[in-house]
Structure formats: structure tokens, C-alpha cells
Design an enzyme around this catalytic site. Structure first.
Site, PDB file in Angstrom:
ATOM      1  N   ARG A 144       0.867  -1.172   0.000  1.00 24.65           N
ATOM      2  CA  ARG A 144       0.000   0.000   0.000  1.00 24.65           C
ATOM      3  C   ARG A 144       0.907   1.226   0.000  1.00 24.65           C
ATOM      4  O   ARG A 144       2.059   1.172   0.455  1.00 24.65           O
ATOM      5  CB  ARG A 144      -0.892   0.030   1.234  1.00 24.65           C
ATOM      6  CG  ARG A 144      -1.814  -1.177   1.392  1.00 24.65           C
ATOM      7  CD  ARG A 144      -2.626  -1.049   2.678  1.00 24.65           C
ATOM      8  NE  ARG A 144      -3.565  -2.159   2.872  1.00 24.65           N
ATOM      9  CZ  ARG A 144      -3.317  -3.260   3.561  1.00 24.65           C
ATOM     10  NH1 ARG A 144      -2.125  -3.396   4.157  1.00 24.65           N
ATOM     11  NH2 ARG A 144      -4.210  -4.210   3.686  1.00 24.65           N
ATOM     12  N   ARG A 181      -0.203  -2.503  -6.633  1.00 29.87           N
ATOM     13  CA  ARG A 181      -0.544  -3.554  -5.667  1.00 29.87           C
ATOM     14  C   ARG A 181      -1.527  -4.544  -6.293  1.00 29.87           C
ATOM     15  O   ARG A 181      -1.366  -5.765  -6.163  1.00 29.87           O
ATOM     16  CB  ARG A 181      -1.140  -2.906  -4.421  1.00 29.87           C
ATOM     17  CG  ARG A 181      -1.634  -3.866  -3.334  1.00 29.87           C
ATOM     18  CD  ARG A 181      -2.009  -3.042  -2.108  1.00 29.87           C
ATOM     19  NE  ARG A 181      -2.838  -3.754  -1.148  1.00 29.87           N
ATOM     20  CZ  ARG A 181      -2.355  -4.516  -0.169  1.00 29.87           C
ATOM     21  NH1 ARG A 181      -1.053  -4.702  -0.058  1.00 29.87           N
ATOM     22  NH2 ARG A 181      -3.171  -5.106   0.702  1.00 29.87           N
TER      23      ARG A 181
END
Length: 298
Positions: free
Chosen positions: A148, A247
Site C-alpha cells: 500500500r 498492488r
């Protein structure tokens, strides 16, 4: 009980009891503040203890005029959590959101990048500038480890266990996990550390922070967004991407190459496997090949 006091107690509960991050606490608080703003704007004087389902339903109906179904669902969820806290603390006997249903929304599939698009973005980085090596290391880390953006900006040098092949990541709620790191990502991080970061005038308190700006301080989330947006514009990429896209791409490409969901879940730091399962829906051709390869009736 006043709204201000109830919200302050709720925020403390989210931080201490549930261990949520500041960003998550802000999001939950925002939902309650919207309700308070609505009540004040309509001269409705009612406390969080005495407000009923009808008043909240009217607020949600009013909010629905200007937000989509997903935002409306998020608002209901946030308020339900707040009033559940009040019930938990015995301030109220009931949760006025119990009978209020969230709108039906489809599961939103995350945007992903193809491998060649990731290569193009990284190739577009200007390595003649000092921040170029840093930006390459950032993109390689986002994609190579599935982090993240907040996990990336808070990454420490002391979190790098290159000899063991892992990095330590601090995720939501300050929960830590170890994520494998491949040799190519280690190489670009080391280039940045030894050739660029070494020469920065690092400010006090940031000596252990890995990725720094030119003033020797921690990079902001907004700066990471800007770096990626500018690179996308540079190569004429039409997709709307963000740090989180790397991600999603990390997880999707692992799944496409036959990694198991449980391993992907651990690397992403998802508490529930159902969160990770969203990636199964991204590539129908992959699912078809799995059936053709493994089903006994193929």
C-alpha cells in the site's frame, strides 16, 4: 451527550480498542460529521442518544441525491459502526441503523496494469536526475512487493532484511508482516541507497526512513500519486492509475502465474481471504485454463 463528545470518545475507541490507523479513523469520523452537519443545517436539535431511525433515514435519503450507491453504502456502514459503539458502551439500547439497508452494489474490480505497461512506466523515468533512481526503486517496490502507498512511505531501512530475502511491512492497524523481495527490487533499492540517498541532507527523525524527498524528509502519499500520474501522462497511458494499481497488478500477475490465494493473502496483509478472492474475477481466461488442466471431466 453532545455529538462532539460522542465523536471524540468514538475516535479514541477506534484508535485504542480497534487499533485503526489515522486514515481509517478520519474516514469513520467523516461519516458522523456529515450527519451532524445535516442536523445543524436543518436546525434539528437531537442528541446521538435520542436520534431515531426515521431522522437518519431522512439524512441518508438526502445524501443519496448527491452520491453514488457505493458512497451511500459506505456512509451507512460508517454510521452503523458509530451507533454500534454507543450501544456497546451502554449509551443507547438500540442501533438506529439496524433496519436501514445498504443499496445493492456490484463488486468493483480493481484496475490493473499489464507487465509491458509497468515496464513502459519504469522506462519513462528520467534517470539523469537524482530523484530518478529513487522513483525507479519506488515503482519496483510497489510492484515487486505489493505494498500500500502508506506502507511504502513508512518503510524503514531497518525493515530491510535483504540477506533473508524479506522486508518487514507495517500495515493497517500497525499490524506487521514479512513480504518476500526479489533480487531485482533489492538491486534498485541498493542503487538508490548507495548512490542517491547517501548524499542527501537527511533531517532529524528521518534517518531510518527509506524513501526521502530532496529536503531529506519522508515522502508524502500525494507525492507518490504525482510521480505515477506524470509517468502515465508521459507514456500516453489512458488508464486511470494510482499507487494502489501496482498492488492490484502484483496480486493479479501472481494469480495468473498459478500462485495460490492463501500465499497472496499473506503477502498483501488481507485479514480475510474473501478480500483476496476479488482477484479471481479479473482473468476469466486463467480460470478456464485451470478447469481445462485440473478437472477430471476435461
Amino acid at each position: 451527550m453532545k455529538w462532539k463528545n460522542a465523536l471524540k470518545d468514538y475516535q479514541l475507541y477506534l484508535k485504542i480498542e480497534r487499533g485503526l490507523s489515522e486514515n481509517s479513523i478520519d474516514n469513520y469520523s467523516r461519516d458522523v460529521k456529515k450527519l451532524v452537519t445535516y442536523l445543524e443545517g436543518n436546525n434539528i436539535s437531537i442528541s446521538p442518544i435520542s436520534i431515531n431511525a426515521e431522522s437518519i433515514q431522512q439524512f441518508i435519503y438526502n445524501a443519496a441525491k448527491s452520491v453514488n450507491a457505493r458512497s451511500q453504502s459506505r456512509l451507512i456502514s460508517g454510521l452503523r459502526s458509530f451507533f454500534s459503539y454507543l450501544v456497546f458502551e451502554d449509551y443507547r439500547k438500540d442501533n438506529p441503523l439496524e433496519l436501514i439497508e445498504s443499496p445493492k452494489i456490484g463488486r468493483k474490480l480493481p484496475d490493473t496494469l499489464e507487465e509491458k505497461e509497468i515496464d513502459q512506466l519504469i522506462a519513462a523515468i528520467d534517470l539523469s536526475k537524482p530523484e530518478g533512481e529513487r522513483n525507479r526503486a519506488i515503482l519496483e517496490t510497489l510492484y515487486g512487493c505489493g505494498l500500500r502507498v502508506s506502507e511504502l512511505t513508512h518503510l524503514k531501512i531497518s525493515d530491510l532484511f535483504f540477506d533473508e530475502g524479506f522486508i518487514k511491512v507495517t500495515g493497517k492497524g500497525d499490524k506487521q508482516r514479512f513480504v518476500p523481495i526479489v533480487n531485482s527490487t533489492k538491486k534498485y533499492i541498493n542503487i538508490y541507497r548507495n548512490e542517491i540517498r547517501l548524499h542527501l541532507n537527511i533531517q532529524a527523525g528521518y534517518e531510518d526512513t527509506l524513501f526521502l524527498n530532496r529536503r531529506g524528509k519522508q515522502l508524502t502519499r500525494a507525492m507518490i500519486f504525482t510521480i505515477i500520474k506524470q509517468l502515465a501522462e508521459k507514456i500516453g497511458l489512458k488508464k486511470r492509475i494510482s499507487p494502489h494499481t501496482f498492488r492490484h497488478s502484483f496480486a493479479t500477475h501472481l494469480l495468473q502465474n498459478n500462485a495460490d490465494l492463501r500465499s497472496i493473502q499473506l503477502m498483501l496483509g488481507h485479514e480475510s481471504i474473501t478480500t483476496t478472492e476479488i482477484y479471481v474475477h479479473l482473468d476469466k481466461s486463467h480460470l478456464t485454463s485451470v478447469i481445462e488442466k485440473y478437472h477430471p471431466r476435461k
